[in-house]
Design a protein around this motif. Sequence first.
Motif, PDB file in Angstrom:
ATOM      1  N   ALA A 251       0.807  -1.218   0.000  1.00 54.66           N
ATOM      2  CA  ALA A 251       0.000   0.000   0.000  1.00 54.66           C
ATOM      3  C   ALA A 251       0.840   1.268   0.000  1.00 54.66           C
ATOM      4  O   ALA A 251       0.461   2.269  -0.603  1.00 54.66           O
ATOM      5  N   VAL A 252       1.994   1.244   0.689  1.00 51.04           N
ATOM      6  CA  VAL A 252       2.812   2.460   0.758  1.00 51.04           C
ATOM      7  C   VAL A 252       3.815   2.555  -0.381  1.00 51.04           C
ATOM      8  O   VAL A 252       4.513   3.563  -0.514  1.00 51.04           O
ATOM      9  N   LEU A 253       3.911   1.520  -1.213  1.00 51.68           N
ATOM     10  CA  LEU A 253       4.804   1.552  -2.364  1.00 51.68           C
ATOM     11  C   LEU A 253       4.079   2.213  -3.539  1.00 51.68           C
ATOM     12  O   LEU A 253       2.962   1.828  -3.897  1.00 51.68           O
ATOM     13  N   ALA A 254       4.714   3.191  -4.133  1.00 46.04           N
ATOM     14  CA  ALA A 254       4.109   3.909  -5.249  1.00 46.04           C
ATOM     15  C   ALA A 254       3.967   3.005  -6.465  1.00 46.04           C
ATOM     16  O   ALA A 254       4.712   2.035  -6.633  1.00 46.04           O
ATOM     17  N   GLU A 255       2.998   3.335  -7.330  1.00 44.76           N
ATOM     18  CA  GLU A 255       2.869   2.614  -8.584  1.00 44.76           C
ATOM     19  C   GLU A 255       4.155   2.765  -9.390  1.00 44.76           C
ATOM     20  O   GLU A 255       4.703   3.859  -9.508  1.00 44.76           O
ATOM     21  N   GLY A 256       4.643   1.665  -9.926  1.00 45.37           N
ATOM     22  CA  GLY A 256       5.919   1.673 -10.625  1.00 45.37           C
ATOM     23  C   GLY A 256       7.116   1.638  -9.701  1.00 45.37           C
ATOM     24  O   GLY A 256       8.261   1.633 -10.165  1.00 45.37           O
ATOM     25  N   GLY A 257       6.870   1.599  -8.383  1.00 44.47           N
ATOM     26  CA  GLY A 257       7.950   1.616  -7.402  1.00 44.47           C
ATOM     27  C   GLY A 257       8.674   0.291  -7.294  1.00 44.47           C
ATOM     28  O   GLY A 257       8.221  -0.746  -7.786  1.00 44.47           O
ATOM     29  N   THR A 258       9.818   0.330  -6.624  1.00 41.50           N
ATOM     30  CA  THR A 258      10.699  -0.833  -6.472  1.00 41.50           C
ATOM     31  C   THR A 258      10.738  -1.272  -5.020  1.00 41.50           C
ATOM     32  O   THR A 258      10.815  -0.442  -4.108  1.00 41.50           O
ATOM     33  N   LEU A 259      10.717  -2.578  -4.811  1.00 38.35           N
ATOM     34  CA  LEU A 259      10.767  -3.170  -3.475  1.00 38.35           C
ATOM     35  C   LEU A 259      11.910  -4.169  -3.411  1.00 38.35           C
ATOM     36  O   LEU A 259      12.022  -5.048  -4.271  1.00 38.35           O
ATOM     37  N   ILE A 260      12.779  -4.030  -2.407  1.00 37.68           N
ATOM     38  CA  ILE A 260      13.866  -4.987  -2.158  1.00 37.68           C
ATOM     39  C   ILE A 260      13.527  -5.753  -0.891  1.00 37.68           C
ATOM     40  O   ILE A 260      13.303  -5.150   0.162  1.00 37.68           O
ATOM     41  N   LEU A 261      13.474  -7.074  -0.995  1.00 32.76           N
ATOM     42  CA  LEU A 261      13.160  -7.934   0.143  1.00 32.76           C
ATOM     43  C   LEU A 261      14.324  -8.860   0.443  1.00 32.76           C
ATOM     44  O   LEU A 261      14.933  -9.426  -0.474  1.00 32.76           O
ATOM     45  N   ALA A 262      14.616  -9.057   1.727  1.00 26.67           N
ATOM     46  CA  ALA A 262      15.659  -9.999   2.144  1.00 26.67           C
ATOM     47  C   ALA A 262      15.335 -10.474   3.556  1.00 26.67           C
ATOM     48  O   ALA A 262      14.457  -9.931   4.228  1.00 26.67           O
TER      49      ALA A 262
END
Length: 324
Positions: A251-262
């Motif tokens: 929800a807080v990630l913008a459209e087209g945004g990038t997410l790094i998970l680890a």
Amino acid sequence: MSSWKLTLPCTRAEAEAIDANDEAVFEIDPSPVLLTSEVIADDPLAWQLEAYFESKPNSAALASVQALVPSSAGVKAVAEKIRDADWVTLSQAGIEPVHAGRFYVHTDTNKGKVPAGAKAFRIDAGLAFGTGTHETTSGCLLALDRLKAEGKRFENVVDIGTGTGLLAFAALHLWPRAYATASDIDARAVDVTAENAEINGIRLGGQQGELALAAAAGVEHPLLIGRAPYDLVIANILAGPLVELAPSIGAVLAEGGTLILAGLLKGQVNTVAQAYRRQGLRLVDRADRGDWPTLTLAKRVRYGTERVTRLSRGKGEAPGFGSW
């Protein structure tokens, strides 16, 4: 100054679990500094845990440390008094600097020679997770480095579960005019991040090029919500919380945004990735370091009446949550 040291045998799997589970460490009183290392090279069953205490640990503290490494259950936990010793230096003696992409991470006692062109950060071993030595943290550094090399630009960054602040510092180095936020569920980790920011010349605050801090569970904090949406989110925590937080992070990630998970293991990739696919994200890159993958995902862009937008802001004004 006198300090106390507890040494216990453990397995590699137990050692890696300690690095990833800082909450269990935070609950130990007096607080220890923990160091894990191989006893026999390439033998996953021959590792050891060393716990350093600034004051004499009681039986409850010793039992809590031993509980971190169940394979040591048959060993009597006895702390050895070390006279006239610098306990921080001792605890960091076996930690090697980490060179990940354009980043070089070291402690106060092992700086060595910084590679040409590398950005050095001093992150001392302590209670907070994220010194760069664990594959999850170095994997995130490499992911950030790759995004920069690909020409990606980010204006609003958040590091959820920041630990020491290292990943937020790295993001600010790569995108120095970004708004940046770092949070952790434990207030002590936020204090550690503030201390490390001062050591590394990172300005704290809410403006461009500064780092705002918050103690928060996930993104449930007025500061984090108020500064959303983010075009880059970093979350180096455990697989369980990553799945649980998927709706709120999405929800807080913008459209087209990038997410790094680890913070997840190889066998947990499908479960975690599926949780974020349900939030409209797709996996664009996976890089494994040992048993620990780092995932990079992108949020799809929606068009038409369903598209989420945010309100405009004036020049120099921090990002706002807008119409979310």
